[in-house]
Write an enzyme that holds these catalytic residues in place. Structure first.
Site, PDB file in Angstrom:
ATOM      1  NE  ARG A  36      47.890  44.597  39.285  1.00  0.00           N
ATOM      2  CZ  ARG A  36      49.007  43.912  39.048  1.00  0.00           C
ATOM      3  NH1 ARG A  36      50.153  44.314  39.540  1.00  0.00           N
ATOM      4  NH2 ARG A  36      48.974  42.814  38.325  1.00  0.00           N
ATOM      5  CD  GLU A  45      49.293  47.962  38.485  1.00  0.00           C
ATOM      6  OE1 GLU A  45      48.520  47.582  37.594  1.00  0.00           O
ATOM      7  OE2 GLU A  45      50.270  47.294  38.884  1.00  0.00           O
ATOM      8  NE  ARG A  96      55.952  40.325  42.967  1.00  0.00           N
ATOM      9  CZ  ARG A  96      55.243  40.577  41.866  1.00  0.00           C
ATOM     10  NH1 ARG A  96      55.409  39.875  40.763  1.00  0.00           N
ATOM     11  NH2 ARG A  96      54.353  41.551  41.868  1.00  0.00           N
ATOM     12  N   GLY A 117      51.170  39.455  29.926  1.00  0.00           N
ATOM     13  CA  GLY A 117      49.779  39.906  29.879  1.00  0.00           C
ATOM     14  C   GLY A 117      49.358  40.248  31.288  1.00  0.00           C
ATOM     15  CG  ASP A 118      51.642  42.938  33.218  1.00  0.00           C
ATOM     16  OD1 ASP A 118      51.261  43.574  32.216  1.00  0.00           O
ATOM     17  OD2 ASP A 118      52.720  43.137  33.781  1.00  0.00           O
ATOM     18  CE  LYS A 137      52.475  44.684  28.534  1.00  0.00           C
ATOM     19  NZ  LYS A 137      52.872  43.401  29.119  1.00  0.00           N
ATOM     20  CB  SER A 196      52.083  34.989  36.188  1.00  0.00           C
ATOM     21  OG  SER A 196      52.629  35.733  37.240  1.00  0.00           O
ATOM     22  CB  VAL A 197      48.384  39.540  36.584  1.00  0.00           C
ATOM     23  CG1 VAL A 197      47.676  39.021  35.340  1.00  0.00           C
ATOM     24  CG2 VAL A 197      47.627  39.132  37.843  1.00  0.00           C
TER      25      VAL A 197
END
Lengths: 351, 351
Positions: free
Chosen positions: A56, A67, A123, A237-238, A242, A303-304
């Site tokens: 991104r 973003e 989602r 944690g994305d 972080k 997962s981010v």
């Protein structure tokens, strides 16, 4: 949508407002809608190699990040605008707001504009549930939810619908958040257990979902809290700086990610060496690689959030438009009779 | 726009539709509006170093390109979605359509969504005129316009308004395009001369604007057509593989660009070595470097369009909203009473 449509019809872009999205979610039902979106996400993971993929494009500031997340399958292009501002909540704003667009690759015309604050919540939970279907212990019945913010109930419901989870064990450092989530899930068919400590929450849980919003290196889970055989669904944690999990947990886990170039920067694995082995989730989905291989394995979905998941969710929404009618048409594209005569269009509008 | 506004007001995003934009342009007058946008663009070039700058994010296909162009000045974030599909015109679609967004950096909330098909036409011409103010011969009165498509009349009017151009000499390989432009400019106060060849068009012109749409290496201008002292405003060479000028012209010119990392890939200078000297336009605008230094110098503005110009144009539109009232409010941001209670918002909407 074909070229047989008059250009004047193409000048109008279907827009799904927040109100429309709320109607759509409630018409379909949030749990069913997440399960259906999970199917779209899985279908797009199955054709992973068709997609243009790029990390991104992020604009960071002291307060947060804005973003753009574009992708394309060669026929349809999509992107999401999304912000992440951890301090927003204390000021009465959403931490995350978003909207997204689908467009035709062949002529570049947008064909859908949709709110995605709610859709991103759906989602994200749908992605987690889809991944857990490949990674969590078979017949898992209990999920711990560490962090009971905006994403919490969506995760709980998606895991109930897609995996058959029966019990959620809630913990948040703010008891009011736990109370809110427990209240919202009271009639969900889930058994809801509010816990006083994260240690209590993870007790007997086969799945641990971490979803907190601090923009910092945090240790939501320590190593001793994670027993063998657990699936960790790490959502929070994305972004750079972080994380939520102690590094030792990562070293004991088999790690599954969406798109390594993005996850290396944003995910839990930013704590690890750049060449630490990870498995791309799509390879598990298509059967190229194994997801859960043994009962005592710790699986971690780091997962981010990736652009294809938004693309899948927008595809799903587009496919509901006709049946549900939850949209309005926006006059977004200038469409002069003669495309070269944009100025004439301006002049004629003057009357 | 301050935090004193209730969050529910912040959930609504002002939207400037095509119809709104047409009203706005005609209320202000296209020439005056381009001159005012040129001032905004120049003001933002003067604070160039405040901006986050990045080459646009492009998704190329056989038919064209879809791009996202983000930037930020630290307080306001903006981006534009824009496509470029040269084959569109023959199919009855616009070659370029666009829309854009401004958002607050401090909380990530969008504050403006606007059509930008028309606005891009205005800002492109405004940028050309602003640049020519620094680069063209003083007291230039005649401009050749090679390529009489959608951008042509905007360029002519902007140069009349900002530089005092009195005559435009039109040429297009398609005579119908020239007829269209001549008709639209009939009452513009410009003397309009329709020409049968590009050689005829450039005769006596102090400024040559090239603005054609072929997605290929083309030679709209050959070396012998460009005399000393001319300013070339090259608009159409704006993506990889698409140029308009013979390489020899570039070698005789002093070249000015918006953002070198983008122009090296997309502009006329993609024909040159990667280290060929160019001058960043902002350095001329702030007085750090000289624009036109002598009467026989050939100056070339190798314009590809940059994100800050869209940002400036969106800033301008935002500043007109209150006075002109040309917008509607879109329900684009989910805004629950309790930001953590997004799911509760969904439930309550079910009634």
């Amino acid at each position: 949508m074909t070229d047989a449509l008059a250009p004047s019809a193409l000048a109008m872009v279907p827009f799904v407002s927040v109100d429309d999205m709320l109607k759509l979610v409630n018409a379909i039902g949030p749990a069913r809608m997440m399960a259906e979106i999970a199917d779209y996400i899985e279908a797009d993971f199955k054709r992973w190699e068709q997609f243009d993929k790029t990390p991104r494009v992020a604009a960071h500031s002291d307060e947060g990040v804005i973003e753009l997340m574009p992708t394309s399958d060669g026929e349809t292009y999509g992107f999401k605008y999304v912000n992440g501002h951890p301090a927003n909540m204390a000021r009465g704003f959403q931490t995350v707001t978003a909207f997204g667009v689908l467009a035709r690759v062949d002529n570049g015309y947008p064909v859908l504009l949709s709110e995605m604050t709610i859709l991103t919540a759906l989602r994200t939970a749908a992605t987690s549930a889809m991944a857990a279907g490949h990674l969590a212990p078979k017949d898992a019945k209990t999920m711990a939810m560490i962090g009971n913010g905006a994403q919490c109930e969506f995760q709980a419901l998606a895991f109930r619908e897609v995996l058959g989870i029966e019990t959620v064990r809630l913990f948040d450092i703010d008891g009011a958040a736990t109370e809110k989530a427990a209240r919202n899930l009271a009639d969900s068919g889930l058994r809801v257990v509010s816990c006083a400590t994260p240690e209590e929450a993870v007790t007997s849980a086969e799945i641990i979902t971490t979803c907190t919003a601090d923009k910092q290196y945090a240790t939501i889970l320590t190593d001793n809290m994670v027993g063998t055989g657990v699936h960790i669904n790490a959502i929070g944690g994305d972004c750079p700086g972080k994380t939520e999990l102690h590094r030792d947990i990562l070293l004991r886990s088999d790690i599954f990610v969406e798109y390594p170039p993005q996850t290396r920067i944003e995910g839990e694995i930013q704590q690890l060496d750049a060449d630490h082995p990870v498995t791309e989730l799509w390879r598990v989905v298509v059967g190229q690689q194994t997801g859960r291989a043994s009962a005592d394995q710790i699986t971690l979905f780091d997962s981010v959030g990736f652009a294809t998941e938004d693309f899948s969710a927008l595809r799903y929404v587009r496919d509901q438009l006709e049946g549900q009618g939850c949209y309005q048409l926006l006059d977004m594209l200038a469409d002069p009779d003669d495309p070269r005569d944009l100025f004439g269009m301006v002049m004629r509008a003057a009357g």
